[in-house]
Design an enzyme around this catalytic site. Sequence first.
Site, PDB file in Angstrom:
ATOM      1  N   HIS A 195      43.019  57.411  45.463  1.00 41.57           N
ATOM      2  CA  HIS A 195      42.136  58.258  46.264  1.00 41.57           C
ATOM      3  C   HIS A 195      42.092  59.672  45.708  1.00 41.57           C
ATOM      4  O   HIS A 195      41.050  60.284  45.585  1.00 41.57           O
ATOM      5  CB  HIS A 195      42.653  58.362  47.701  1.00 41.57           C
ATOM      6  CG  HIS A 195      42.514  57.096  48.463  1.00 41.57           C
ATOM      7  ND1 HIS A 195      42.917  56.967  49.761  1.00 41.57           N
ATOM      8  CD2 HIS A 195      42.007  55.902  48.122  1.00 41.57           C
ATOM      9  CE1 HIS A 195      42.668  55.764  50.182  1.00 41.57           C
ATOM     10  NE2 HIS A 195      42.126  55.080  49.193  1.00 41.57           N
ATOM     11  N   ARG A 302      25.040  49.879  44.353  1.00 40.78           N
ATOM     12  CA  ARG A 302      26.090  49.019  44.913  1.00 40.78           C
ATOM     13  C   ARG A 302      25.861  48.939  46.421  1.00 40.78           C
ATOM     14  O   ARG A 302      25.806  49.976  47.078  1.00 40.78           O
ATOM     15  CB  ARG A 302      27.469  49.604  44.636  1.00 40.78           C
ATOM     16  CG  ARG A 302      27.868  49.613  43.154  1.00 40.78           C
ATOM     17  CD  ARG A 302      29.272  50.188  43.015  1.00 40.78           C
ATOM     18  NE  ARG A 302      29.836  49.973  41.694  1.00 40.78           N
ATOM     19  CZ  ARG A 302      29.952  50.915  40.766  1.00 40.78           C
ATOM     20  NH1 ARG A 302      29.514  52.139  40.997  1.00 40.78           N
ATOM     21  NH2 ARG A 302      30.510  50.634  39.600  1.00 40.78           N
ATOM     22  N   ARG A 338      21.920  45.780  43.378  1.00 39.47           N
ATOM     23  CA  ARG A 338      22.899  44.759  43.051  1.00 39.47           C
ATOM     24  C   ARG A 338      23.302  44.061  44.351  1.00 39.47           C
ATOM     25  O   ARG A 338      23.693  44.725  45.311  1.00 39.47           O
ATOM     26  CB  ARG A 338      24.127  45.391  42.398  1.00 39.47           C
ATOM     27  CG  ARG A 338      25.006  44.317  41.800  1.00 39.47           C
ATOM     28  CD  ARG A 338      26.444  44.291  41.961  1.00 39.47           C
ATOM     29  NE  ARG A 338      27.213  45.184  42.693  1.00 39.47           N
ATOM     30  CZ  ARG A 338      28.282  45.818  42.187  1.00 39.47           C
ATOM     31  NH1 ARG A 338      28.591  45.658  40.930  1.00 39.47           N
ATOM     32  NH2 ARG A 338      29.028  46.590  42.949  1.00 39.47           N
ATOM     33  N   GLU A 439      29.688  40.452  33.235  1.00 38.22           N
ATOM     34  CA  GLU A 439      30.979  41.083  33.556  1.00 38.22           C
ATOM     35  C   GLU A 439      32.139  40.147  33.253  1.00 38.22           C
ATOM     36  O   GLU A 439      33.297  40.518  33.419  1.00 38.22           O
ATOM     37  CB  GLU A 439      31.066  41.427  35.044  1.00 38.22           C
ATOM     38  CG  GLU A 439      29.831  42.003  35.641  1.00 38.22           C
ATOM     39  CD  GLU A 439      30.053  42.491  37.056  1.00 38.22           C
ATOM     40  OE1 GLU A 439      30.694  43.532  37.216  1.00 38.22           O
ATOM     41  OE2 GLU A 439      29.578  41.832  37.995  1.00 38.22           O
ATOM     42  N   ASN A 462      33.369  47.574  33.573  1.00 42.59           N
ATOM     43  CA  ASN A 462      34.619  47.709  34.360  1.00 42.59           C
ATOM     44  C   ASN A 462      35.267  46.341  34.517  1.00 42.59           C
ATOM     45  O   ASN A 462      36.466  46.167  34.308  1.00 42.59           O
ATOM     46  CB  ASN A 462      34.345  48.303  35.736  1.00 42.59           C
ATOM     47  CG  ASN A 462      33.561  49.599  35.653  1.00 42.59           C
ATOM     48  OD1 ASN A 462      33.528  50.217  34.609  1.00 42.59           O
ATOM     49  ND2 ASN A 462      32.935  49.983  36.747  1.00 42.59           N
ATOM     50  N   ASP A 463      34.456  45.382  34.898  1.00 50.36           N
ATOM     51  CA  ASP A 463      35.005  44.035  35.049  1.00 50.36           C
ATOM     52  C   ASP A 463      35.132  43.328  33.706  1.00 50.36           C
ATOM     53  O   ASP A 463      36.088  42.588  33.489  1.00 50.36           O
ATOM     54  CB  ASP A 463      34.128  43.214  36.006  1.00 50.36           C
ATOM     55  CG  ASP A 463      34.485  43.510  37.448  1.00 50.36           C
ATOM     56  OD1 ASP A 463      35.687  43.510  37.768  1.00 50.36           O
ATOM     57  OD2 ASP A 463      33.569  43.774  38.248  1.00 50.36           O
ATOM     58  N   ARG A 473      42.149  45.832  37.194  1.00 53.15           N
ATOM     59  CA  ARG A 473      41.592  47.180  37.064  1.00 53.15           C
ATOM     60  C   ARG A 473      42.155  48.178  38.075  1.00 53.15           C
ATOM     61  O   ARG A 473      41.959  49.372  37.932  1.00 53.15           O
ATOM     62  CB  ARG A 473      40.057  47.159  37.126  1.00 53.15           C
ATOM     63  CG  ARG A 473      39.499  46.636  38.417  1.00 53.15           C
ATOM     64  CD  ARG A 473      38.009  46.375  38.312  1.00 53.15           C
ATOM     65  NE  ARG A 473      37.197  47.495  38.764  1.00 53.15           N
ATOM     66  CZ  ARG A 473      35.891  47.413  38.984  1.00 53.15           C
ATOM     67  NH1 ARG A 473      35.240  46.286  38.752  1.00 53.15           N
ATOM     68  NH2 ARG A 473      35.223  48.441  39.404  1.00 53.15           N
ATOM     69  N   CYS A 510      26.039  49.317  32.809  1.00 49.55           N
ATOM     70  CA  CYS A 510      26.230  50.116  34.026  1.00 49.55           C
ATOM     71  C   CYS A 510      27.690  50.323  34.381  1.00 49.55           C
ATOM     72  O   CYS A 510      27.995  50.898  35.418  1.00 49.55           O
ATOM     73  CB  CYS A 510      25.477  49.500  35.193  1.00 49.55           C
ATOM     74  SG  CYS A 510      26.046  47.848  35.591  1.00 49.55           S
TER      75      CYS A 510
HETATM   76  C1  PEP Z   1      31.342  46.835  36.457  1.00 50.28           C
HETATM   77  O1  PEP Z   1      32.120  45.909  36.726  1.00 50.28           O
HETATM   78  O2  PEP Z   1      31.310  47.404  35.354  1.00 50.28           O
HETATM   79  C2  PEP Z   1      30.414  47.329  37.472  1.00 50.28           C
HETATM   80  C3  PEP Z   1      29.486  48.211  37.169  1.00 50.28           C
HETATM   81  O3  PEP Z   1      30.558  46.849  38.736  1.00 50.28           O
HETATM   82  P1  PEP Z   1      31.705  47.334  39.757  1.00 50.28           P
HETATM   83  O4  PEP Z   1      32.403  48.506  39.150  1.00 50.28           O
HETATM   84  O5  PEP Z   1      30.991  47.667  41.014  1.00 50.28           O
HETATM   85  O6  PEP Z   1      32.542  46.101  39.839  1.00 50.28           O
HETATM   86 MG    MG Z   2      31.792  44.723  38.471  1.00 50.24          MG
END
Ligand code: PEP
Ligand code: MG
Length: 581
Positions: A195, A302, A338, A439, A462-463, A473, A510
Amino acid sequence: MTISLHGMGVSRGIAIGKVHILERDQIEILEYALADDSIETETQRLQDAVSQAKQQLRAIRDHIPESTSADIAAFIDTHLLMMDDAALIQEPLRLIREKGCNAEWALKLQRDALVAAFDEMDDPYLRTRKDDVDHVVDRIQRILLKHAPLAHEIPDNKLNGYIVLADDLTPADTVLMQHQGIVAFITEYGGPTSHTAILARSLGIPAVISLHDALQYIEEEDFVVIDGMRGIVLVDPSKPCIEYYREQQQEDISYFSGLSSLKEEPARTIDGVNIQLMANIELPRDFDTVREVGADGVGLYRTEFLYMNRETPPYEEEHYETYLKVLDKLNGLPLTIRTLDLGADKQVDGGRKSGPVQSNPALGLRAVRLCLKEPALFRPQLRAIFRASAKGTIRLMIPMLSNLQEMQQVLAMVNEIKSELNAAKIKYDKKMPIGGMIEVPAAAICADIFAEHLDFLSIGTNDLIQYTIAIDRVNDEVNYLYDPLHPAVLRLINLTLKAGEKAGIPVAMCGEMAGETQYAALLLSLGLRQFSVHPANLLELKKIINDTDIDQLAEFADQALAASSGVEVADLLDKRNLKLH
Ligand code: PEP
Ligand code: MG
């Protein structure tokens, strides 16, 4: 003598100033037995303390400046909700009534029970929620014990220009700090997704966290320099050192203020390649920033927030009204919605039927998997997206696809919904593009298969990084392995881009990697032409793109793809980025 300390830089910028140590004196909680005739007074005392704590939090929340990101209010709301939660307050009331416990002790017993329950959880995100319990209980205990408010809670401006050092910070602390003109903060604990880190970035103030033992080396009123990008804290810096950092600070300030002039300019490389720069958005109030930074639209909306803090999923009308409001704010710019991505790191109750505990939630029933299993969560959203598509430019994006059947099931549901809307003569955009997020490594390897059936792809790094390198993550302990430049990640990105090119469909990125400007040249050289990033990164990214000549990068992609480690790619990038600046 200067002491140099190294922590984790989580919010860039340089701050120079004196330190105020935010000390939460340990409050001593004593147990004593109540006389029978004081039980009711004691329950009332606890309830009054809870109301007072709520009033304090509401007052803090009401003074959050408009410009502040919605994250902060959301964190404070979480604490307010906890104070209404039976799990936190009802049990202590029962202990007072049935066992004759004093209020502080009853609250402490319940706090210990909740923290122990959180500690047992496998999910690291939920484990961190015990901090929230602590923050809430601490506030109520202080009121019960009539402790004086902490220095940063008194609005006397005495801390203006100070850098705060604490073991950890609560969301309310950060808001108060902003009011008091605090210029940076240092904490002993916390990880990059804590946070504290998120809030520091939202407030736009430099922060170094996870600086273990900082309280041993830094004293009240010590003069320090903090570099929020590199995670460095210099205690008692020399004169030349201060001068150096003052210059850097000025350069930073003029660099960032200069960026605003780029707002109206197109993103176009020196050799004339147009690049699309879109924004990633979560909460409706963030939508103003899309226009403020001159984004070409929203590349990732999101929608999980719609499912937060509630017991039943949102109705179709609620989705529909929300999307219309968003379209209105965007004033013609395209919106990529999304669909629901609940599960794993995004645990937000969401009206989801509770299922069995998942021992491995990131690999479990999340995102499109959950949506297909529970159409009551998914169908209303799909219908609302289609209906809203009649009123603006919308693209529909499916998260976490891992095989063709899933995509076909979604497309079948889409066809059913189209037939229903046709039968009811409800308008929608018959050509609304439908895309998928890449992802999961399986989807990246098979991107050509997905590309044949979809109108666009978007790489969620990210995923993708989490699954490719097998690192959770949100787990602090394995964060050091997170590496967007890992050869496996680069190869998967490359495969996806090539698949899109072959099928003639656009591929965006993204995930956070798209907004980390040091990777821009590499991504451009691999062929990425659409970036979707946090609005705070957009203008800086545009500047870098506009200073790049893709022609000059012809061999760069090949060299990066041939590298045998992320370190090697980072070296290549460093050399190139140095040439640029
Ligand atoms: C990602 O996984 O890169 C992504 C953009 O989605 P989120 O971070 O919402 O899982
Ligand atoms: Mg994701």
